[in-house]
Design an enzyme around this catalytic site. Structure first.
Site: not given
Ligand SMILES: Cc1cc2nc3c(=O)[nH]c(=O)nc-3n(C[C@H](O)[C@H](O)[C@H](O)COP(=O)(O)O)c2cc1C
Ligand SMILES: [Mn+2]
Length: 641
Positions: A193, A206, A251, A300
């Site tokens: 977010r 992140w 991705e 959240d």
């Molecule tokens: C609506 C939504 C909001 C999210 N917000 C966050 C966030 O603010 N921070 C975070 O670290 N993960 C958040 N996530 C989870 C990550 O998108 C998820 O863990 C993703 O696999 C991370 O990708 P990565 O492994 O490439 O870092 C969110 C997921 C959803 C569905």
């Molecule tokens: Mn990833």
């Protein structure tokens, strides 16, 4: 003549579409009566989110706000779309599948090409190769996402909702955040977010465990780190950003596989990142290593406001968009919510992959009521003694399953989605303390506010399988239950608001904690006196119940706040949320002296440093502003929604 069969065929081919862009998906929703458009002004501040939440709760349609009103009273030029994934069927349509498990099955197919089979029937290999090819992203010179370049980049012109009254500001809730590995150049796209701090500053949430945080650590202090936030685009591209992919699968490749066509990517105008060409918006910029700003609060997934933390700041250098862009957003909060459907789809899509790597896993379920990360129910093979425990331990370290707080391991033929069956397994199969395995000092989700320390908590494995014949404990006598009258005796204990039997060895009681956290506001300050009184009260209730003659065979005692109504029709769902999101294993689990039974304290704790383990600030629950809610309810009633 069109027969039923034809109609079925048409609808199947419809749902299995590959989406060129978000617009195509929205048109499809419109044509299947799953989309409403609102042409009067609706506030981005609280109102749009409240409407979206109400629609999700009713299994209602997706919605486009054509006149989203910005904080300064102006109407944004860009429409805002919400609730795009708000039902299981709509999520499947967005993913182009009838069941998300098809996605995992395809991935497993790619992971183990059956060489023998391919030699005998070459065409099966051909299909795999085709799918493999659709995974490579394709570079294009100019993306549709760059059709318009905003003259003076200004984030406050975009319709970005503030979804909860105590949020720190507007948040981008469906962002596709692109970063690249400074060493390999491999791109990552994660959904983290973004808090709007101003025209050109965005907070990037992140979490430490995520790929972008890994990239940020490797950038080097002297360099700026390029970042792009994309909004919209084909729904499978969005799904790809939330998918828990292995480190070596990008991705972009996964989006191609999901959408059955190579992902087109194009170069940013002001940095050297490549972004999906068909998205609706691209926000380009950079972070300065070491620079952070307080991010949050934000209502959240767990149904609580996320505690404020320091996070990096993105400086915006350009905003580009399609000719006809739509800004998609969501609202998260006390489950069930829209992200629950995304989470369920992730679970279904990745189960086959997980089973390919963990062969003892027969089935797996992450109930949305517990925010996914607080509980997994795992059906495991149990051919030799304690195999299910081995399975659970393996999962605790598998990718994003590292965030789990509890795993309940059940027999392989157990229906993991059946709550009654789960209670039965806990009731009949779990001997305390032998079947509770506690792992102290493990990785926690950054959102786990109940953990004693940020990112560190204890984990719990409950072994609710039956013992194998050759288990050293296999000749233990059968366990007995309690009489129903226990709930009546327990209700009579001072301080108990309500008591209810959940199963023959399980009792839940609710209580009201003096000076305890209220759902409406967060508790920031430690208060040792009231916290000690809370601990004493819980201990007294617990001991008095344990001392009851009818509680002789009580093994599980759950104590929680009386904002849970045990007479409500949906009390069990609510209780799951209440039990799993409020407790910390090492702090809130109490065994009796002989350690034959456990009390599970799931009352919201008062911040304190003097208990056995610290309780940090305790956040408020996500609740709509009553005035906004009233207005939205009245409007929905008028519209017949
Ligand atoms: C609506 C939504 C909001 C999210 N917000 C966050 C966030 O603010 N921070 C975070 O670290 N993960 C958040 N996530 C989870 C990550 O998108 C998820 O863990 C993703 O696999 C991370 O990708 P990565 O492994 O490439 O870092 C969110 C997921 C959803 C569905
Ligand atoms: Mn990833």
């Amino acid at each position: 003549m069109i027969t039923n069969e034809h109609i079925q065929l048409i609808s199947v081919s419809n749902s299995l579409m590959a989406w060129r862009d978000l617009r195509e998906y929205l048109l499809n929703l419109r044509d299947s009566n799953e989309l409403i458009r609102i042409s009067h002004p609706v506030d981005c501040y609280l109102e749009a989110g409240c409407i979206a939440d109400k629609l999700v709760k009713k299994g209602g349609p997706a919605i486009i706000f054509d006149q989203p009103r910005l904080a300064n009273g102006e109407i944004s030029k860009y429409p805002l779309a919400m609730n795009l994934f708000g039902t299981r069927e709509r999520t499947n349509k967005a993913l182009g599948v009838e069941n998300p498990k098809e996605i995992g099955e395809t991935m497993v197919g790619l992971m183990k090409p059956d060489i023998g089979g391919i030699l005998k029937k070459p065409w099966t290999g051909l299909e795999l190769a085709m799918q493999g090819m659709s995974m490579a992203p394709k570079k294009v010179r100019k993306g549709a996402c760059q059709a318009v370049v905003m003259k003076d980049p200004d984030m406050t012109k975009l319709p970005i909702p503030t979804t909860w009254p105590m949020d720190g500001g507007p948040f981008i809730t469906l962002p596709l955040v692109v970063t690249k590995d400074p060493k390999t150049g491999q791109h990552n796209m994660g959904m983290y977010r973004g808090q709007i701090f101003g025209k050109k500053e965005i907070g990037l949430h992140w979490q430490a465990h995520k790929h972008a945080a890994d990239h940020a650590d490797d950038v080097g202090k002297e360099n700026r780190m390029p970042v792009a936030i994309c909004l919209g685009g084909p729904p499978p591209v969005m799904f790809s950003a939330i998918s828990p992919l292995p480190d070596n699968l990008s991705e972009y490749e996964f989006a191609g596989l999901l959408n059955k066509r190579r992902l087109r990517i194009t170069k940013c105008l002001t940095n050297d990142l490549w972004v999906p060409a068909e998205v609706d918006f691209v926000i380009e910029g950079y972070t300065i290593p070491g620079e952070t700003r307080t991010e949050g609060p934000f209502g959240d997934h767990f149904g609580y406001y996320c505690l404020e933390e320091e996070y990096p700041v993105m400086h915006v250098t350009a905003i580009t968009h399609r000719k006809d862009p739509t800004v998609p957003m969501t609202i998260v909060g006390v489950p069930p919510m829209e992200d629950g459907y995304l989470g369920e789809a992730i679970g279904d899509a990745f189960r086959p992959v997980l089973q390919f790597q963990h062969r003892d896993v027969k089935d797996l379920f992450l109930p949305l009521e517990t925010g996914f990360h607080n509980l997994a129910i795992v059906a495991s093979k149990q051919r030799y003694p304690r195999q299910a425990r081995k399975t659970a331990l393996g999962l605790m370290g598998a990718g994003q399953m590292m965030f789990l707080k509890s795993i309940i391991a059940v027999n392989e033929d157990h229906n993991v989605k059946d709550l009654e069956a789960l209670l039965k397994a806990l009731d009949y199969n779990v001997r305390i303390p032998e079947d509770l395995i506690i792992l102290d000092g493990m990785v926690a989700d950054s959102l786990a506010h109940a953990s004693p320390w940020q990112n560190v908590h204890s984990k719990l494995i409950i072994d609710a399988t039956t013992l194998t014949d050759n288990d050293p404990r296999s000749n233990e006598p059968k366990m007995m239950g309690c009489p129903d009258s226990l709930s009546i005796s327990a209700s009579g204990i001072e301080g108990v608001t309500k008591a209810k039997m959940m199963a023959s060895s399980m009792l839940v009681v609710t209580t009201n904690i003096d000076g305890g956290p209220r759902p409406e506001e967060s508790m920031e300050e430690v208060n040792e006196e009231t916290a000690a009184a809370q601990r004493e009260k819980i201990a007294r209730i617990r001991d008095e119940i344990w001392a009851l003659e009818s509680a002789k065979n009580l093994r599980w005692l759950f104590i929680t706040d009386d904002d849970a109504d045990l007479d409500d029709e949906h009390w069990r769902r609510r209780l799951l949320w209440q039990l799993f999101c409020r407790f910390e294993v090492s702090r809130d689990f109490h065994f009796d002296e002989q350690r034959k039974r456990v009390a599970w304290d799931a009352t919201a704790p008062i911040p304190s440093n003097e208990g056995p383990l610290p309780v940090r600030r305790w956040p408020a629950v996500t609740l709509h502003d009553p005035e906004v809610e009233e207005k939205v309810d009245a409007w929905m009633e008028r519209e017949g929604l």
